[in-house]
Design a protein around this motif. Structure first.
Motif, PDB file in Angstrom:
ATOM      1  N   SER A  56       0.825  -1.205   0.000  1.00  0.00           N
ATOM      2  CA  SER A  56       0.000   0.000   0.000  1.00  0.00           C
ATOM      3  C   SER A  56       0.864   1.262   0.000  1.00  0.00           C
ATOM      4  O   SER A  56       0.605   2.209  -0.727  1.00  0.00           O
ATOM      5  CB  SER A  56      -0.897  -0.018   1.234  1.00  0.00           C
ATOM      6  OG  SER A  56      -1.115   1.270   1.699  1.00  0.00           O
TER       7      SER A  56
ATOM      8  N   LEU B 136       2.304   1.755  -3.394  1.00  0.00           N
ATOM      9  CA  LEU B 136       1.279   2.197  -4.349  1.00  0.00           C
ATOM     10  C   LEU B 136       1.000   3.681  -4.143  1.00  0.00           C
ATOM     11  O   LEU B 136       0.865   4.439  -5.085  1.00  0.00           O
ATOM     12  CB  LEU B 136      -0.016   1.404  -4.145  1.00  0.00           C
ATOM     13  CG  LEU B 136      -0.002  -0.011  -4.717  1.00  0.00           C
ATOM     14  CD1 LEU B 136      -1.214  -0.790  -4.237  1.00  0.00           C
ATOM     15  CD2 LEU B 136       0.017   0.017  -6.232  1.00  0.00           C
ATOM     16  N   LYS B 137       0.944   4.071  -2.874  1.00  0.00           N
ATOM     17  CA  LYS B 137       0.675   5.480  -2.572  1.00  0.00           C
ATOM     18  C   LYS B 137       1.813   6.342  -3.145  1.00  0.00           C
ATOM     19  O   LYS B 137       1.578   7.406  -3.709  1.00  0.00           O
ATOM     20  CB  LYS B 137       0.586   5.638  -1.056  1.00  0.00           C
ATOM     21  CG  LYS B 137       0.346   7.046  -0.605  1.00  0.00           C
ATOM     22  CD  LYS B 137      -1.119   7.304  -0.364  1.00  0.00           C
ATOM     23  CE  LYS B 137      -1.282   8.712   0.179  1.00  0.00           C
ATOM     24  NZ  LYS B 137      -2.600   8.997   0.653  1.00  0.00           N
TER      25      LYS B 137
ATOM     26  N   GLU C  27       1.567   6.565  -6.799  1.00  0.00           N
ATOM     27  CA  GLU C  27       0.443   7.418  -7.174  1.00  0.00           C
ATOM     28  C   GLU C  27       0.851   8.884  -7.059  1.00  0.00           C
ATOM     29  O   GLU C  27       0.588   9.676  -7.947  1.00  0.00           O
ATOM     30  CB  GLU C  27      -0.743   7.106  -6.250  1.00  0.00           C
ATOM     31  CG  GLU C  27      -2.052   7.696  -6.724  1.00  0.00           C
ATOM     32  CD  GLU C  27      -2.392   9.007  -6.066  1.00  0.00           C
ATOM     33  OE1 GLU C  27      -3.101   9.796  -6.694  1.00  0.00           O
ATOM     34  OE2 GLU C  27      -1.942   9.250  -4.928  1.00  0.00           O
TER      35      GLU C  27
ATOM     36  N   TYR D 231      -3.650   4.358  -8.417  1.00  0.00           N
ATOM     37  CA  TYR D 231      -4.635   4.643  -7.363  1.00  0.00           C
ATOM     38  C   TYR D 231      -5.608   3.476  -7.212  1.00  0.00           C
ATOM     39  O   TYR D 231      -5.950   3.090  -6.100  1.00  0.00           O
ATOM     40  CB  TYR D 231      -5.397   5.931  -7.704  1.00  0.00           C
ATOM     41  CG  TYR D 231      -6.477   6.267  -6.720  1.00  0.00           C
ATOM     42  CD1 TYR D 231      -6.144   6.684  -5.424  1.00  0.00           C
ATOM     43  CD2 TYR D 231      -7.818   6.161  -7.046  1.00  0.00           C
ATOM     44  CE1 TYR D 231      -7.120   6.974  -4.504  1.00  0.00           C
ATOM     45  CE2 TYR D 231      -8.800   6.458  -6.119  1.00  0.00           C
ATOM     46  CZ  TYR D 231      -8.447   6.864  -4.856  1.00  0.00           C
ATOM     47  OH  TYR D 231      -9.416   7.160  -3.934  1.00  0.00           O
TER      48      TYR D 231
ATOM     49  N   THR E 164       1.714   6.283   5.155  1.00  0.00           N
ATOM     50  CA  THR E 164       1.695   6.823   3.791  1.00  0.00           C
ATOM     51  C   THR E 164       1.670   8.338   3.811  1.00  0.00           C
ATOM     52  O   THR E 164       2.240   8.974   2.941  1.00  0.00           O
ATOM     53  CB  THR E 164       0.482   6.299   3.003  1.00  0.00           C
ATOM     54  OG1 THR E 164      -0.631   6.260   3.866  1.00  0.00           O
ATOM     55  CG2 THR E 164       0.731   4.925   2.457  1.00  0.00           C
TER      56      THR E 164
ATOM     57  N   SER F 147      -4.587   0.641  -5.091  1.00  0.00           N
ATOM     58  CA  SER F 147      -4.471   0.996  -3.673  1.00  0.00           C
ATOM     59  C   SER F 147      -5.846   1.002  -3.000  1.00  0.00           C
ATOM     60  O   SER F 147      -5.941   0.670  -1.824  1.00  0.00           O
ATOM     61  CB  SER F 147      -3.749   2.327  -3.477  1.00  0.00           C
ATOM     62  OG  SER F 147      -4.547   3.384  -3.899  1.00  0.00           O
TER      63      SER F 147
ATOM     64  N   ASN G 264      -6.918  -1.675   0.060  1.00  0.00           N
ATOM     65  CA  ASN G 264      -7.598  -1.341   1.319  1.00  0.00           C
ATOM     66  C   ASN G 264      -8.756  -2.285   1.599  1.00  0.00           C
ATOM     67  O   ASN G 264      -8.973  -2.720   2.725  1.00  0.00           O
ATOM     68  CB  ASN G 264      -8.138   0.089   1.266  1.00  0.00           C
ATOM     69  CG  ASN G 264      -7.053   1.094   1.503  1.00  0.00           C
ATOM     70  OD1 ASN G 264      -5.999   0.744   2.012  1.00  0.00           O
ATOM     71  ND2 ASN G 264      -7.271   2.336   1.128  1.00  0.00           N
TER      72      ASN G 264
END
Length: 1495
Positions: free
Chosen positions: A1102, A1105-1106, A1109, A1154, A1220, A1157, A1161
């Protein structure tokens, strides 16, 4: 139940249908035969027949292409048919039995139900088989409807299966056989329907390089989000990269989403326009029905026009609803189911406590409740995550649509409207406002869901406690207005903060664009103070908002407790006999906890809606701006041979301005060269804008025949390779490309650039000189090969001989463009004789037109103007020109194959800008430590202690409640209830105080931290050297100052609060469960491990990915920024489509990171809530097992806390959100470590007072390079210049003229040698000490938005008289005093509301104000006409008479009277002597002078 009479009764009499003694109150429960044969058979049938019609309609409208027959499909169909056959076998058997009448297995089986049920089942099985085939034709790879059908069928059959095994009646072999066959086939069907089919033919997935696995995933994989696990595993093994990400699903892509919104919005706009017209015309019919007094009609007229003004706002909200509503409604369905399921928990808790109290209940009931609780909570989890998934996907599409719509609008917006929104604001629309919508989408359902939850909770509470609940309701109702007030105040602060933020970003944007000028003038401190002042006001607003936030947190944390307290108090006090037992207390507490959620959410939803409505308004205003008139320039074929014609045209920049151009009538024949001349500000550039359709046409008509190419006065260069800049989206034609590059004199430049034409050009062309930019801009136009060329003074920024070369080879009668129509705005007189037509402009009108000879013959203003300036430039000799051309041809022959194919020079060398990098791996603890230090360690510790005390009080108060409920009941009352109630209340109060304090502590800490971090970042960025700004795209820096700073301001403090809250919650819950049922200790460690593993597994993916992004977000804004600066060029070339495609591509690229991600979640939530559900189940299970030894109070406490453990997910979400988002701190701190310039000032200053006094410059063996890996740009220059000398510096482009001045100002530090001024080595000085004592008039005149006075004197160091004196000497006094605000006149962003020449004069005025001993002119008069040039030169001669003046010159006539001239060639000193001596030497200078016609 064997004889026939009874069996008839069985179906007539309602009693044995459900026999409670047999089903519920027995140790071994079972359902009656009758129930099994009717309800359990009919349930699955009913389900399928209800779903089928809706499902078929859905499939009809969602066709994905058909799937070929596969083994899987054949198997499904075969099993379906077998089931159908089995059912019919049953039916026929019943008929056969009936005909035997008593000869069958049992008379009992002859009831009609034995015909009805199997018949229904048979038909249903056939329907199921047909549906399976229909799904295949419509491309459904895995079906939820069918899977659920098989599941329901299996569950119903399992009950029968069990009862058939426990208590066999008279065994009828045939029926047993068919039933077991049926059961086995059902199992097979269930397994088959869980396996996904292959993708349909011609599906999107087969075309994508890396398709998203979601499309082909099975239904089970979809609801549990299993399909993303592959990516998570990759992310756990190694940091994810761009190439690991999947393509977007086709329905999430820009090309699908944006046009839908744009279409709906345009419809809205049309709707508004129509009634508006009707309403405005309707009053005209009025006079017919006029009354005698004529009064009312007047009124109606006024009313009607008023209404039209009010309603004339197209509704963006409605457009968004129509676009995204249908898909979003699914989420509302999920939400309703989830809301109802929420109340199952407390109900089962009530039953469990009842079960513990009732020692006679059979023990299987306890296990049954536990199982039911587990199943319900799991189902609730899946529904809730599905709901969130739909919400977030909608939010993502919404953002894509808004960004796309804003981008498309920005390309067509009119100039007047463009002025009302600065670049900063428009970029904010894309980043902040689109984000606001995404945030709101997840909450918006709470608007109806929260009241629903409240009503349901109150209903159950009333059931539990009766009217005492009203006391609690009263407390809640009181809370609402308090929060409404807080929300309203927050809104006003929000708007104020947005305004400050816009201003700050706008200023930062300009500061970064004009950073070179700031450094040259040593103005960093003044601008830093300006930014800090805005920032300070922003933080004041934030601080107020924080206090409000603390109050609101206080009320919301206390609300549920106060509600519970008041309810219990009233309940106990009303009546002696009201005993607070475990069931009442803990079921109520569980319900109050449910109640806490909607009440907590409502203020969030309200504030989120408030923010979104502010954003909605901003967006609506922007999207409703007026657009350029499409039809202002007619493109139709003009009769005759005219290529351009204007008839009686007048134009202005916006509809309500006075016209800038008046009474224009021109006809330009095809293929002619037209020169436009006139003074600065006479409207020459505006004329070209009018031809492009960039101005508002007030009257008259304009028509242009054929395609148009445009070269603006200030070249617009994209951040791309040089080749891409020239080709500008056209296909590559090798020979033509070579010809263009050569004609535009770019070959020698290609030689200098590190990777030839593959060199990346920085943003706004930072690594090209002014002349190079201009030539690239020209080459772009020539390469496009259009019919009409509009050239806005392209020759001003280049040297005289290069200008001549370009005129000869490109623009002139023998140039590449000789057959095209060319409109050339110019100040160069030597080109006029070759023009077919000359237009002379004065104050927006064309005063004279004609050929050169005609105008000279007329002896008007033009001839007068020429005589003054042209005496020198007249004589023209070709020999020098020939020799220059000969040079170029030689160069180009030897270089041809060589330069352009400089690919060998390895493309890496040509890289300039650094993309935003994504850090990998865990966020280092040092980042958290940095943040704590920024807050202040003491404050951090205090916050922690307050947190702890709050949660301790909360835990203890609930424990106290459980003790209270276990108090013995004496004579129907509890004796010590007042004492219990008092302590309970006191504990609640201490909770509230702790909450208020920690809320304030955290918020204030956050503000202190963000002030410190922003200040240090600003300081570090301003201290960075020029090379840093050339390498770093401004998008990245703006991103740091906008997005990351916003995160630090408002996101991190609230996340810290939530993180701490949920952490203490989880720990507290575990402690309570352990105290109550110590057995759970066996379960918690393995579950804890599982939890920890899932969490780490998730966070590693995560976080990455953040990062991906946010790294892919910068290019979206960078590209947008660039587009906004070049809209006129993009429109002129008609390249809008290509730019829209590029922007869409970048947005999709960003959403690609995005989307996974969001899914990650959901993946996490499903896994973790499962862990939480397990804890609930085990708490309940062990409580059931130990029911003899447990008191109901402790059991109630334990399970009501266990139900809260689902905040586990929240904890992981918060911890990963914290990780993040804390990345923002990491990225802001990044710039601490960049390289810095030398110190600004040395304390104490070693300089003599008034230095430099004489202005002697002594350059010794001086050399410098631009980057470590490049060779020296200038080398070995040794020159001694006496104070007061005037020295010209000349040489062709790229010879190192500007590099020398950069060295003098130490923008680039020397690599060898030194420069001394008045005997002081400048390398030993502080930069500001040096730069504030020498003055430059730079090549690109940069102004900042703000007053004119601020632009001249940002430190307010001079009086108004001095400023006016400087303006007078700069020949701006008449212009400025003519402005309504005089010195206070607001310059727009980049000074766009002044012409280029005027901006140049403002820069001259700055120099006159500072009046230092050394003045450097960097091609300062390139953009002004000759008359103004003369004025400037004479001003410099008189005002800077005793100063040392260094001039980099293109127009040699300006330096012919200088004391000496320095000629540079390829970075070395070629000649240095007085002009006359150099001419007699007949070297390089002589050639140049000859080219300019001065010899």
């Amino acid at each position: 139940c064997t004889n026939r009479g009874q069996s008839r009764a069985l179906y007539r009499d309602p009693l044995p249908y459900l026999d409670w003694n047999r089903t519920w109150h027995s140790e071994n429960p079972d359902l009656t035969q009758c129930f099994q044969n009717t309800v359990l058979v009919w349930l699955p049938c009913l389900y399928l027949w209800l779903c089928a019609p809706i499902y078929v309609l859905y499939l009809k409208s969602h066709n994905r292409g058909y799937i070929c027959m596969t083994h899987l499909n054949k198997a499904k169909t075969a099993v379906g048919f077998l089931l159908w056959i089995v059912c019919w076998a049953d039916v026929f058997y019943s008929f056969w039995e009936k005909s035997q009448d008593g000869g069958g297995c049992s008379p009992y089986t002859q009831a009609p139900v034995f015909l009805v049920s199997p018949t229904m089942l048979g038909i249903t099985m056939l329907l199921a088989t047909l549906l399976t085939q229909y799904e295949r034709l419509k491309g459904v790879q895995s079906s939820g409807v069918m899977l659920n059908f098989w599941l329901v069928a299996i569950l119903c059959a399992t009950v029968t299966f069990r009862s058939k095994i426990i208590q066999p009646l008279t065994v009828c072999m045939f029926r047993y056989t068919t039933f077991y066959t049926y059961y086995t086939l059902l199992l097979v069907s269930l397994v088959l329907s869980a396996i996904p089919d292959q993708p349909p033919l011609f599906s999107q997935a087969s075309r994508d390089a890396n398709p998203c696995p979601e499309i082909g995933a099975s239904f089970l994989s979809r609801i549990s989000f299993w399909w993303i696990t592959g990516l998570m595993i990759t992310g756990y093994k190694r940091p994810l990269e761009q190439k690991d990400l999947w393509c977007l699903n086709s329905e999430d892509r820009s090309q699908r989403v944006v046009p839908q919104l744009v279409r709906r919005w345009n419809n809205e706009c049309l709707k508004v326009k129509r009634p508006e017209e009707k309403m405005l015309y309707s009053p005209k019919k009025a006079p017919r029905g006029e009354r005698k007094d004529g009064q009312p009609i007047e009124e109606s007229e006024i009313l009607i026009t008023n209404i039209s003004q009010k309603s004339a706002e197209p509704s963006l909200f409605w457009a968004l609803c129509l676009t995204f509503g249908p898909y979003f409604l699914i989420s509302s369905l999920y939400k309703i189911i989830q809301d109802i399921l929420m109340f199952v928990g407390p109900e089962i808790l009530r039953l469990l406590i009842q079960f513990v109290n009732d020692s006679n209940a059979p023990s299987w009931q306890g296990y049954f409740y536990t199982a039911l609780l587990f199943v319900c909570t799991c189902f609730q989890t899946l529904i809730l995550q599905k709901y969130f998934h739909v919400c977030f996907t909608t939010g993502m599409r919404l953002r894509t649509a808004i960004v796309g719509a804003v981008y498309r609008k920005a390309l067509v917006i009119s100039n007047a409207a463009r002025r009302t929104s600065t670049v900063g604001e428009i970029v904010n629309l894309m980043s902040v406002d689109a984000q606001r919508f995404m945030d709101l989408i997840t909450y918006i359902n709470m608007i109806w869901s929260a009241p629903l939850q409240v009503v349901l909770a109150l209903y159950f509470l009333w059931q539990n406690l009766g009217p005492s609940v009203l006391a609690g309701v009263a407390v809640m109702v009181l809370m609402v207005p308090i929060n409404a007030v807080i929300a309203m105040k927050t809104k006003t602060y929000q708007v104020a903060q947005m305004k400050s933020k816009d201003n700050r970003i706008k200023l930062m944007n300009e500061l970064l664009n004009g950073i070179k000028v700031l450094k040259l003038y040593a103005w960093e401190v003044a601008f830093k103070d300006k930014v800090s002042a805005i920032r300070e006001s922003e933080l004041q607003v934030l601080k107020k908002a924080a206090y409000l936030g603390a109050v609101s947190t206080f009320t919301w944390v206390c609300a549920p407790f106060l509600v519970a307290l008041s309810t219990f108090a009233v309940y106990v006090m009303i009546d002696e006999r009201n005993v607070l037992d475990a069931q009442k207390a803990f079921v109520s507490l569980a319900l109050f906890n449910i109640l806490r959620f909607p009440l907590n959410m409502l203020p969030m939803v309200i504030s989120s809606m408030v923010q979104a409505s502010v954003s909605m308004k901003r967006l609506r205003v922007f999207l409703s701006h007026e657009e350029l008139q499409e039809d202002s320039v007619e493109r139709k074929v003009i009769a005759g041979s005219d290529s351009i014609s204007i008839d009686d045209g007048s134009f202005s920049w916006s509809r309500n301005d006075s016209p800038t151009l008046k009474r224009l009538s021109v006809r330009i024949p095809d293929g002619s060269l037209v020169a436009v001349v006139g003074h600065v500000g006479s409207g020459k550039s505006s004329l070209l804008s009018a031809l492009l359709g960039e101005m508002e046409k007030l009257e008259g008509s304009v028509s242009v025949r054929g395609s148009v190419a445009y070269v603006p006065q200030q070249a617009w260069i994209q951040n791309a390779t040089l080749k891409d800049n020239i080709m500008f989206g056209q296909e590559r034609k090798e020979s033509w490309y070579h010809r263009v590059v050569e004609a535009c004199a770019l070959l020698p430049d290609l030689e200098i650039l590190p990777a030839g034409d593959g060199t990346e050009i920085g943003e706004k062309g930072v690594n090209l000189s002014g002349g190079q930019k201009q030539r690239v801009s020209l080459a772009r136009a020539v390469y496009c090969d259009c019919a009409v060329y509009l050239l806005d003074d392209p020759l001003s920024a280049v040297d005289a001989h290069v200008g001549k070369h370009i005129f000869e080879n490109v623009i002139g009668p023998q140039g590449v463009l000789k057959d095209r129509t060319r409109v050339l705005v110019t100040h160069g007189l030597s080109y006029l004789p070759q023009a077919d037509l000359i237009l002379v402009m004065v104050e927006g009108e064309i005063t004279e037109m004609g050929s050169y000879l005609e105008l000279m013959g007329r002896d008007g203003a033009f001839a007068e103007f020429l005589r003054t300036y042209a005496n020198k430039e007249q004589e023209d000799d070709d020999s020098g020109e020939m020799c220059y051309l000969h040079d170029v041809v030689n160069v180009s022959l030897s270089l041809d194959g060589d330069v352009i194919g400089k690919k060998a020079k390895n493309a890496e060398v040509g890289k300039l800008t650094e993309a935003d990098k994504a850090n990998t791996g865990r966020v280092k603890l040092s980042v958290f430590w940095e943040y704590m230090k920024a807050i202040g360690v003491a404050l951090s510790v205090i916050s922690l202690i307050l947190f702890f005390s709050h949660h301790f009080a909360s835990l203890f108060s609930n424990y106290w409640l459980s003790l209270w409920t276990d108090d013995p009941v004496v004579n129907g009352t509890q004796p010590s209830r007042e004492m219990r109630l008092g302590v309970y209340g006191a504990l609640g109060l201490s909770q509230g105080i702790a909450v208020f304090c920690y809320s304030i502590a955290v918020s204030i800490g956050g503000i202190l931290a963000s002030r410190y971090l922003h200040q240090s970042m600003l300081h570090n960025v301003l201290r960075a050297p020029m090379s840093f700004f050339e390498r770093t795209p401004s998008g990245n820096l703006v991103n740091r100052f906008a997005k990351e700073t916003d995160t630090i301001d408002s996101v991190i403090p609230s996340i810290i609060k939530m993180f701490m809250g949920s952490m203490f919650n989880v720990v507290g819950s575990c402690v309570v469960i352990l105290i109550a049922t110590p057995l759970v200790a066996i379960i918690i460690p393995p579950l804890g491990l599982l939890y920890f593993f899932v969490q780490r597994f998730y966070v590693s993916s995560s976080r990455q990915l953040k990062r991906l992004e946010s790294v892919s977000r910068s290019p979206v804004y960078t590209h947008f920024n660039e587009t906004l600066l070049g809209t006129s060029v993009i429109r002129a070339f008609g390249e809008q489509e290509r730019f829209i495609r590029e922007s869409d591509g970048r947005v999709d690229h960003n959403q690609k990171a995005y989307y996974p991600s969001i899914v990650a979640n959901r993946w996490l939530a499903v896994r973790l809530e499962f862990v939480g559900n397990c804890i609930v189940m085990f708490a309940a299970l062990f409580a059931v097992m130990a029911r003899e030894s447990l008191s109901p109070g402790i059991m109630g406490l334990s399970i009501s806390y266990a139900l809260q453990v689902t905040s586990l997910t929240w904890l992981v979400r918060m911890s990963s959100d914290l990780e993040t988002n804390i990345v923002a701190v990491e990225r802001v701190k990044e710039y601490d470590d960049t390289e810095k310039e030398a110190e600004w000032r040395h304390d104490p200053s070693s300089l003599p007072h008034g230095w430099p006094t004489a202005g002697n410059i002594d350059i010794r063996g001086f050399g410098l390079r631009y980057r470590e890996d490049q060779e020296l740009a200038i080398r070995d220059i040794t020159v001694a210049i006496q104070g007061g000398e005037k020295v010209g510096i000349v040489g062709r482009t790229g010879a190192g003229k500007s590099s020398l001045t950069l060295g003098l100002f130490r923008i680039i530090e020397a690599c060898e040698g030194e420069i001394q001024i008045d005997g002081v080595n400048i390398a030993t000085l502080g930069l500001h000490e040096l730069r504030s004592r020498i003055t430059i008039i730079p090549q690109d005149p940069v102004l900042f938005s703000g007053s004119l006075r601020m632009n001249l004197d940002p430190f307010d160091g001079y009086s108004d008289e001095e400023v006016w004196r400087a303006l007078e000497l700069a020949h701006l006094k008449s212009f400025v005093s003519g402005l309504p605000d005089k010195l206070k006149h607001e310059c727009s962003e980049g000074g766009e509301n002044l012409s280029l020449g005027q901006r140049q004069l403002v820069c001259l005025a700055r120099a006159l104000l500072r009046k230092t001993k050394i003045l450097v002119l960097d091609e300062a008069t390139a953009a002004v006409d000759l008359e103004t040039d003369n004025l400037i030169q004479s001003t410099i001669r008189t005002q800077f008479d005793d100063c040392t003046v260094l001039t980099i010159a293109h127009r040699l006539n300006t330096i012919m009277d200088y004391t000496r001239v320095l000629v540079l060639d390829k970075g070395e000193m070629a000649e240095f002597d007085s002009p006359s001596a150099l001419i007699s030497k007949r070297g390089i200078f002589y050639k140049m002078a000859k080219d300019s016609g001065l010899v």
